[in-house]
Design an enzyme around this catalytic site. Sequence first.
Site, PDB file in Angstrom:
ATOM      1  CD  GLU A   1      -3.122  -0.927   2.166  1.00 10.18           C
ATOM      2  OE1 GLU A   1      -2.984  -0.114   3.107  1.00 10.18           O
ATOM      3  OE2 GLU A   1      -4.123  -1.657   2.043  1.00 10.18           O
TER       4      GLU A   1
ATOM      5  CD  GLU B   1      -3.765  -5.898   3.126  1.00 15.99           C
ATOM      6  OE1 GLU B   1      -4.586  -5.193   3.751  1.00 15.99           O
ATOM      7  OE2 GLU B   1      -2.538  -5.686   3.129  1.00 15.99           O
TER       8      GLU B   1
HETATM    9  O1  AHR Z   1      -5.119  -5.827   7.014  1.00 16.51           O
HETATM   10  C1  AHR Z   1      -5.010  -4.688   7.798  1.00 16.51           C
HETATM   11  C2  AHR Z   1      -4.295  -3.558   7.085  1.00 16.51           C
HETATM   12  O2  AHR Z   1      -5.094  -3.084   6.036  1.00 16.51           O
HETATM   13  C3  AHR Z   1      -2.988  -3.899   6.400  1.00 16.51           C
HETATM   14  O3  AHR Z   1      -1.911  -3.859   7.266  1.00 16.51           O
HETATM   15  C4  AHR Z   1      -2.877  -2.831   5.365  1.00 16.51           C
HETATM   16  O4  AHR Z   1      -2.157  -3.260   4.242  1.00 16.51           O
HETATM   17  C5  AHR Z   1      -4.301  -2.448   5.050  1.00 16.51           C
HETATM   18  O5  AHR Z   1      -4.497  -1.089   5.114  1.00 16.51           O
END
Ligand code: AHR
Length: 503
Positions: free
Chosen positions: A172, A291
């Site tokens: 990210e 994610e």
């Molecule tokens: O999964 C929780 C968080 O969400 C992770 O660390 C990040 O990559 C995202 O913002």
Amino acid sequence: MRATVTAHKDFTISAIDNRVYGAFLEHLGRAIYTGIYEPDHPTADKNGMRGDVAKLVKDVNIPVVRYPGGNFVSAYDWEDGIGPRDKRPTRLDLAWHTSESNAVGIHEFADWCATVVTEMMLAVNLGSRGVDEARNFLEYVNHPGGSYWSDKRIKNGRKEPWNVKMWCLGNEMDGPWQVGHKDATEYGKLAANTARAMRMFDKSLELIVCGSSNSDMASYPDWERIVLEHTYDHVDHISLHMYFANRDKNTANYLALNHKLETYIETVASTIRQVKSKRKSKRQVYISFDEWNVWYHSNQQDRKILEGNDGWPHAPGLLEDIYNFEDVLMVGLILNSFIRRADVVKIACIAQLVNVIAPIMTEKGGPAWAQTIYYPYYFASVFGRGTALNLIVNSPGYESAHAEKTPYVDVSGVHDEANGALTFFLVNRHATESIDTDVSLQGFATGKIVDHQVMTHSNLEAVNTAKKQTEVAPRKGSGASIANGTLSAKLPPYSYQMIRVKV
Ligand code: AHR
């Protein structure tokens, strides 16, 4: 109400890459400590890993687990997690305002992956570090021996290299919350240079470059275009993330959110096509949706720690969303979207796996159990392997915040030719009406229904807890039938089902 679906054997989308059923584990909250690792737990193995958790994980047959972050990775020194435990430093984790003991590092995680039979997908730190840390970590993990870092690995007890194929180039990096956040050009150049160095070591690696953290980012989708213009020739996947929430308690809009997900996927797929044609490249870059999950139930309770008002606790409860029945439907819908976009989404990771926005919960010293969302994830991973079918769906629908028409029936179909099975995952988004659904099976020599699982509940907010672990759980379905090449099933209001047919 009625709906019709047509499934034809030759009308396919793509082979489904098994890795779309991957998961994610970050050094965050209790994911690692008292999640997978708890040396004093009655079920702990010789490495201190909880056996009860490993069993729940193993049952899902998870093909890949991404590690060690997440936001955590952007200030992580992987060297802290190797060597004798009593010599490992405790560090402050800026991402989650906690302390990290480093009792678990790459060796412990790799051993755990072997126990639960999954592949590792590792992320390198491109926030506070860069090319050097990435090449050293790669050498440590994948070089057989006879070099500085590989010999250190051998000295630390692991003779054979792990040969990890999948590597994420940071996490990210578009997000201002990220340690070492960069703009698209800065990141694109760093990612390209890191990828080049990693490929000098091994051309066959699968490299994943960061796309947007979500489709509401101001930099989206220019971020993808710029980053890919710098990296297209060096990477294999672009990573996307999305979390789903029902903050205003509007179920109809919540359950329509996978339109937004599919628009996001299609937009990035078209950006990939744009950059590919601009570069006149033969190379194909895919999407790694590494994610995704529902995340909002715990936001309020996490504030104190995340704002730094609780000092630097080690492994506190963080992001411990307790999922309800409504979330079963949402997770079923998300997985349907990934199956429908099997042509471009080749990796996806539920975020996360244990305790932290997770399908599996634990109590320290106590039980481990399946949250409500464990089940649609389990069914998709175990039975959703094969070829995604391009279904024609005719269903009544409703207008939502995310689309003019959201069909009440959301369905994906998978043909598992090797095992002679055809599996449908169906969600009825209607609050009060059952929907009689006929699926015309064309080009298949249809046999009988071999499995039928249903999830319904009278209360959308019903949850599973340590004491009531199966309040929300699947039950055997009944009443579905096959006649004249048509599979017929009644989908109760707000329901999830999996129907598997022998073909
Ligand atoms: O999964 C929780 C968080 O969400 C992770 O660390 C990040 O990559 C995202 O913002």
